[in-house]
Design an enzyme around this catalytic site. Sequence first.
Site, mmCIF file in Angstrom:
data_model
loop_
_atom_site.group_PDB
_atom_site.id
_atom_site.type_symbol
_atom_site.label_atom_id
_atom_site.label_comp_id
_atom_site.label_asym_id
_atom_site.label_seq_id
_atom_site.Cartn_x
_atom_site.Cartn_y
_atom_site.Cartn_z
ATOM 1 N N SER A 7 4.142 27.286 14.757
ATOM 2 C CA SER A 7 4.429 26.848 13.387
ATOM 3 C C SER A 7 4.650 28.077 12.518
ATOM 4 C CB SER A 7 3.253 26.043 12.822
ATOM 5 O OG SER A 7 3.362 25.984 11.415
ATOM 6 N N HIS A 46 8.201 24.804 15.137
ATOM 7 C CA HIS A 46 7.714 23.827 14.157
ATOM 8 C C HIS A 46 7.881 24.381 12.733
ATOM 9 C CE1 HIS A 46 5.107 20.370 13.090
ATOM 10 N NE2 HIS A 46 4.517 21.178 12.227
ATOM 11 N N ASP A 103 7.129 23.530 8.696
ATOM 12 C CA ASP A 103 6.352 22.698 7.775
ATOM 13 C C ASP A 103 6.968 22.671 6.384
ATOM 14 O OD1 ASP A 103 4.052 21.778 9.348
ATOM 15 O OD2 ASP A 103 3.699 23.921 9.609
ATOM 16 N N MET A 122 6.664 21.224 2.619
ATOM 17 C CA MET A 122 5.670 20.657 1.689
ATOM 18 C C MET A 122 6.232 20.641 0.268
ATOM 19 S SD MET A 122 2.252 22.554 3.038
ATOM 20 C CE MET A 122 1.963 22.862 4.792
ATOM 21 N N HIS A 130 8.561 19.046 10.042
ATOM 22 C CA HIS A 130 7.451 18.157 9.684
ATOM 23 C C HIS A 130 7.474 18.011 8.166
ATOM 24 C CE1 HIS A 130 2.723 17.899 9.418
ATOM 25 N NE2 HIS A 130 3.308 16.783 9.039
ATOM 26 N N MET A 152 6.147 16.968 4.879
ATOM 27 C CA MET A 152 4.952 16.530 4.141
ATOM 28 C C MET A 152 5.382 16.340 2.700
ATOM 29 S SD MET A 152 2.319 19.083 6.054
ATOM 30 C CE MET A 152 3.698 20.032 6.712
ATOM 31 N N MET A 209 -1.940 14.280 13.058
ATOM 32 C CA MET A 209 -2.512 15.421 12.336
ATOM 33 C C MET A 209 -3.968 15.608 12.727
ATOM 34 S SD MET A 209 -0.113 16.787 10.694
ATOM 35 C CE MET A 209 -1.152 18.058 9.959
ATOM 36 N N ASP A 237 -1.255 18.635 15.568
ATOM 37 C CA ASP A 237 -0.959 19.691 14.601
ATOM 38 C C ASP A 237 -2.174 20.028 13.739
ATOM 39 O OD1 ASP A 237 0.264 21.375 12.787
ATOM 40 O OD2 ASP A 237 1.631 19.855 11.963
HETATM 41 C C1 DX5 Z 1 -0.578 21.894 8.221
HETATM 42 C C2 DX5 Z 1 0.697 22.065 9.014
HETATM 43 C C3 DX5 Z 1 0.527 22.765 10.309
HETATM 44 C C4 DX5 Z 1 -0.008 24.173 10.200
HETATM 45 C C5 DX5 Z 1 -0.935 24.379 11.340
HETATM 46 O O1 DX5 Z 1 -0.376 21.036 7.177
HETATM 47 O O2 DX5 Z 1 1.285 20.809 9.283
HETATM 48 O O3 DX5 Z 1 1.728 22.735 11.072
HETATM 49 O O4 DX5 Z 1 0.988 25.161 10.256
HETATM 50 O O5 DX5 Z 1 -1.546 25.592 11.168
HETATM 51 P P1 DX5 Z 1 -2.767 26.065 12.036
HETATM 52 O O6 DX5 Z 1 -2.317 26.107 13.465
HETATM 53 O O7 DX5 Z 1 -3.057 27.399 11.475
HETATM 54 O O8 DX5 Z 1 -3.893 25.084 11.829
HETATM 55 ZN ZN ZN Z 2 3.027 20.766 10.740
#
Ligand code: DX5
Ligand code: ZN
Length: 230
Positions: free
Chosen positions: A10, A35, A37, A39, A68, A70, A139, A177
Amino acid sequence: MEHRIAIAPSILAADFARLADEIQAVEQAGATILHIDVMDGHFVPNITIGPPVVECIRKVTSLPLDAHLMIENPGRCVDSFISAGVNWLSVHIEADYHINRTLSHIRERGVLAGVAFNPATPVSMLEEVLPEVDHVLLMTVNPGFGGQRFVPSSLKKIRKLREWIASNGFRTRIEVDGGIGPGNLAEILSAGAEIIVAGSAIFRATRSVSDSFSEMNAIAERHRKASQVV
Ligand code: DX5
Ligand code: ZN
């Protein structure tokens, strides 16, 4: 060769000023999926990246991009991410009033569609959408930030989902994740997870990005051999 079990770095934990180099490092170490993320500051308190950055990432790697989202009302934005070049796209069941429509639309555009759900959302919430998705993004932390601790009750959820998928004969993959590293990876794989997202454990470990990825990949490889799941 693409395995059903894969470690998905990620980039949230990467150095964004050196993003191309960080991506190249995991690619050279053997990553087969990346991956990303996204947000929006509403669905989760944090704000990260949007389609213009994904478009730039698309130009520096041939790895499948696993986005992903969010974000609230993800249906409004899926087309922009697809045009930017993502290959896998997950939307949160808690964030979309019309998730069935969003998921079908993603699939119609030739992208793998996934449903993501939070630690407090029960597996049973997925009943109606499970046949419509290519993957489920379970999650294992509350979304919004990297570097959080794995929520222990997630293991039970992974097992439940695995049983459900197997008993229906679905090919749906389970992606997990948050809070995953070399210390808990084996039990998470044994519970039935296949795509393992890892941010901090790869980009913020004491070892190099390449060594950190390889350590996790070696655990995945042992699991593949032991369980005959390629
Ligand atoms: C959190 C993200 C994850 C995050 C995981 O909201 O969806 O993808 O990057 O990070 P680690 O592996 O550090 O928990
Ligand atoms: Zn994620």
